[in-house]
Motif scaffolding. Structure first.
Motif, PDB file in Angstrom:
ATOM      1  N   ILE A  69      11.684   3.975   5.584  1.00  0.00           N
ATOM      2  CA  ILE A  69      12.728   4.512   6.455  1.00  0.00           C
ATOM      3  C   ILE A  69      12.466   5.979   6.787  1.00  0.00           C
ATOM      4  O   ILE A  69      12.661   6.419   7.923  1.00  0.00           O
ATOM      5  N   VAL A  70      11.996   6.756   5.801  1.00  0.00           N
ATOM      6  CA  VAL A  70      11.740   8.184   6.060  1.00  0.00           C
ATOM      7  C   VAL A  70      10.272   8.454   6.383  1.00  0.00           C
ATOM      8  O   VAL A  70       9.834   9.608   6.408  1.00  0.00           O
ATOM      9  N   ARG A  71       9.512   7.410   6.621  1.00  0.00           N
ATOM     10  CA  ARG A  71       8.124   7.505   7.102  1.00  0.00           C
ATOM     11  C   ARG A  71       7.194   8.226   6.123  1.00  0.00           C
ATOM     12  O   ARG A  71       6.448   9.133   6.485  1.00  0.00           O
ATOM     13  N   ILE A  72       7.222   7.810   4.869  1.00  0.00           N
ATOM     14  CA  ILE A  72       6.246   8.297   3.899  1.00  0.00           C
ATOM     15  C   ILE A  72       5.743   7.112   3.087  1.00  0.00           C
ATOM     16  O   ILE A  72       6.332   6.025   3.118  1.00  0.00           O
ATOM     17  N   ARG A  73       4.647   7.319   2.386  1.00  0.00           N
ATOM     18  CA  ARG A  73       4.146   6.311   1.457  1.00  0.00           C
ATOM     19  C   ARG A  73       3.374   7.004   0.350  1.00  0.00           C
ATOM     20  O   ARG A  73       2.972   8.169   0.479  1.00  0.00           O
ATOM     21  N   VAL A  74       3.163   6.279  -0.739  1.00  0.00           N
ATOM     22  CA  VAL A  74       2.373   6.791  -1.848  1.00  0.00           C
ATOM     23  C   VAL A  74       0.897   6.538  -1.547  1.00  0.00           C
ATOM     24  O   VAL A  74       0.522   5.442  -1.138  1.00  0.00           O
ATOM     25  N   LYS A  75       0.074   7.550  -1.756  1.00  0.00           N
ATOM     26  CA  LYS A  75      -1.364   7.426  -1.532  1.00  0.00           C
ATOM     27  C   LYS A  75      -2.122   7.777  -2.800  1.00  0.00           C
ATOM     28  O   LYS A  75      -1.798   8.750  -3.475  1.00  0.00           O
ATOM     29  N   GLY A  76      -3.131   6.992  -3.112  1.00  0.00           N
ATOM     30  CA  GLY A  76      -3.982   7.260  -4.256  1.00  0.00           C
ATOM     31  C   GLY A  76      -5.255   7.972  -3.856  1.00  0.00           C
ATOM     32  O   GLY A  76      -5.313   8.666  -2.842  1.00  0.00           O
ATOM     33  N   GLN A  77      -6.303   7.777  -4.632  1.00  0.00           N
ATOM     34  CA  GLN A  77      -7.579   8.432  -4.367  1.00  0.00           C
ATOM     35  C   GLN A  77      -8.311   7.811  -3.180  1.00  0.00           C
ATOM     36  O   GLN A  77      -9.063   8.481  -2.484  1.00  0.00           O
ATOM     37  N   GLY A  78      -8.105   6.532  -2.951  1.00  0.00           N
ATOM     38  CA  GLY A  78      -8.751   5.855  -1.843  1.00  0.00           C
ATOM     39  C   GLY A  78      -7.756   5.487  -0.754  1.00  0.00           C
ATOM     40  O   GLY A  78      -6.582   5.859  -0.795  1.00  0.00           O
ATOM     41  N   GLU A  79      -8.244   4.762   0.220  1.00  0.00           N
ATOM     42  CA  GLU A  79      -7.378   4.315   1.308  1.00  0.00           C
ATOM     43  C   GLU A  79      -6.369   3.288   0.828  1.00  0.00           C
ATOM     44  O   GLU A  79      -5.270   3.188   1.356  1.00  0.00           O
ATOM     45  N   ASN A 124       0.826  -1.218   0.000  1.00  0.00           N
ATOM     46  CA  ASN A 124       0.000   0.000   0.000  1.00  0.00           C
ATOM     47  C   ASN A 124       0.857   1.263   0.000  1.00  0.00           C
ATOM     48  O   ASN A 124       0.662   2.177   0.805  1.00  0.00           O
ATOM     49  N   GLY A 125       1.807   1.311  -0.935  1.00  0.00           N
ATOM     50  CA  GLY A 125       2.572   2.531  -1.175  1.00  0.00           C
ATOM     51  C   GLY A 125       3.931   2.609  -0.544  1.00  0.00           C
ATOM     52  O   GLY A 125       4.587   3.654  -0.607  1.00  0.00           O
ATOM     53  N   HIS A 126       4.390   1.521   0.062  1.00  0.00           N
ATOM     54  CA  HIS A 126       5.696   1.542   0.722  1.00  0.00           C
ATOM     55  C   HIS A 126       6.778   0.914  -0.158  1.00  0.00           C
ATOM     56  O   HIS A 126       6.527  -0.036  -0.881  1.00  0.00           O
ATOM     57  N   THR A 127       7.961   1.484  -0.067  1.00  0.00           N
ATOM     58  CA  THR A 127       9.198   0.809  -0.448  1.00  0.00           C
ATOM     59  C   THR A 127      10.102   0.908   0.780  1.00  0.00           C
ATOM     60  O   THR A 127       9.753   1.578   1.758  1.00  0.00           O
ATOM     61  N   LEU A 128      11.249   0.282   0.725  1.00  0.00           N
ATOM     62  CA  LEU A 128      12.145   0.354   1.887  1.00  0.00           C
ATOM     63  C   LEU A 128      12.557   1.788   2.165  1.00  0.00           C
ATOM     64  O   LEU A 128      12.548   2.244   3.312  1.00  0.00           O
ATOM     65  N   GLY A 129      12.911   2.529   1.116  1.00  0.00           N
ATOM     66  CA  GLY A 129      13.328   3.916   1.302  1.00  0.00           C
ATOM     67  C   GLY A 129      12.220   4.769   1.877  1.00  0.00           C
ATOM     68  O   GLY A 129      12.448   5.587   2.773  1.00  0.00           O
ATOM     69  N   LYS A 130      11.010   4.601   1.391  1.00  0.00           N
ATOM     70  CA  LYS A 130       9.883   5.384   1.894  1.00  0.00           C
ATOM     71  C   LYS A 130       9.566   4.994   3.335  1.00  0.00           C
ATOM     72  O   LYS A 130       9.219   5.857   4.162  1.00  0.00           O
TER      73      LYS A 130
END
Length: 360
Positions: free
Chosen positions: A270-280, A262-268
């Motif tokens: 580690i820096v506490r972010i993720r990709v988010k789309g239109q829904g959850e 749900n939007g995570h890679t290892l790099g994301k």
């Protein structure tokens, strides 16, 4: 009397930008992981502490001997183990007369007295940092400051741990006493400054991470970590002569992995972010469009340049393709800069996929 101290301090300030550059990446990662964002006041304190530690270390070890094969010190022993011996040094060397107040100012010019003042002042900022930033109890401050002073003394008496043939400064128990005293004075000073400075442990009380923008610096760190992880895998695929290693690696790491997590890679992560789309939940279409446009189209065209360059095509065709990719990359660079300086703009692959970054 101040000249021996000004030399190492000047070197500390000159080399601070280099140290700060190496310090920045781990600092950013730790702050992102621990707090979810960068607070300017917290950053100011930590960079000032780095500058202080460099000054303290340089004052302890500089100036260095001219050669690692230095001569042994002229002193009978490498150690001075009599506590408060500095009192006798001051009494023996001072020109102050207890009954004559006009002679008291002579202390400010006398080596033995100024040496004590320097050793106390050396660790005052350390004690202030322990109390103000780490909220250390006085016992912890006492122990940690003593250990720092012991580290300094051992560094000196071992010739920087064997780098030099002989110690060029002696181990002095009085330095342990005065340095530790300086740390405790710093702790008390931090209590006074606490009345006018913000509490570091309360900086995040009213922060809503959901309203904070994910900076391009943060995204850049995640990008570098991801490719640091992925590159050995791509190299392995190339060694095994697996067809299209770049395409396979991108699909596995940047399309399948973010879709599953749900939007995570290892790099994301580690820096506490993720990709988010239109829904959850990030959809397959969103992740395919996002990373397909960026990595498979833009990145793939750049990868194709290496294949074209090593092919048997006409040099003119290769040059035309290379020139075309240069133009494309320059346009993307301009597009990236415009997005960085205009928060309302989105990168083309984000706009097409209707995705964005959020802090987790």
């Amino acid at each position: 009397m101040l000249e021996p101290y000004l030399f190492p301090i000047s070197y500390a300030f000159m080399t601070f930008p280099i140290a700060a550059a190496f310090f920045t990446l781990p600092f950013l990662i730790v702050q992102y992981r621990r707090h979810g964002y960068i607070h300017k006041y917290r950053a100011l304190i930590l960079y000032l502490f780095l500058l202080y530690m460099m000054n303290a270390l340089y004052l302890i070890v500089l100036p260095l001997p001219a050669s690692i094969h230095n001569l042994p010190p002229k002193a009978v022993s490498y150690y001075q183990l009599i506590p408060f011996h500095f009192v006798m040094d001051i009494i023996r060397e001072t020109s102050v007369r207890p009954g004559i107040p006009s002679t008291y100012w002579h202390l400010l010019k006398e080596r033995a007295f100024l040496q004590v003042v320097f050793n106390v002042a050396l660790t005052v900022p350390f004690g202030m940092f322990l109390r103000h930033y780490l909220r250390a109890h006085w016992v912890r401050c006492l122990v940690v400051t003593f250990m720092l002073s012991l580290f300094f003394e051992v560094t000196q008496v071992t010739g920087i741990y064997g780098i030099y043939d002989y110690p060029y400064r002696l181990f002095d128990v009085d330095d342990l006493i005065t340095n530790t005293l300086g740390g405790m004075i710093g702790l008390l000073a931090a209590e006074w400054f606490a009345k006018i400075l913000p509490r570091v442990d309360r900086l995040d009380e009213h922060v809503d991470l959901s309203t904070k923008r994910v900076s391009y610096t943060r995204r850049g760190i995640a990008f570098c970590i991801d490719w640091f992880v992925l590159s050995p895998f791509l190299t392995l695929l190339a060694i095994l002569q697996v067809p299209y290693p770049f395409v396979i690696g991108v699909i596995l790491y940047f399309i399948i992995l973010p879709y599953v997590t749900n939007g995570h890679t290892l790099g994301k992560w580690i820096v506490r972010i993720r990709v988010k789309g239109q829904g959850e939940r990030l959809t397959a279409r969103e992740v395919i469009v996002r990373y397909g446009l960026f990595y498979l189209v833009l990145g793939g065209l750049n990868q194709l340049l290496f294949i074209v360059a090593s092919s048997s095509l006409s040099p003119i065709l290769i040059m035309i393709y290379a020139l075309g990719m240069f133009v494309v990359d320059v346009l993307f660079g301009i597009h990236l800069l415009r997005c960085m300086f205009n928060r309302e703009r989105q990168l083309f692959y984000e706009a097409k996929s209707h995705t964005t970054h959020i802090i987790i």
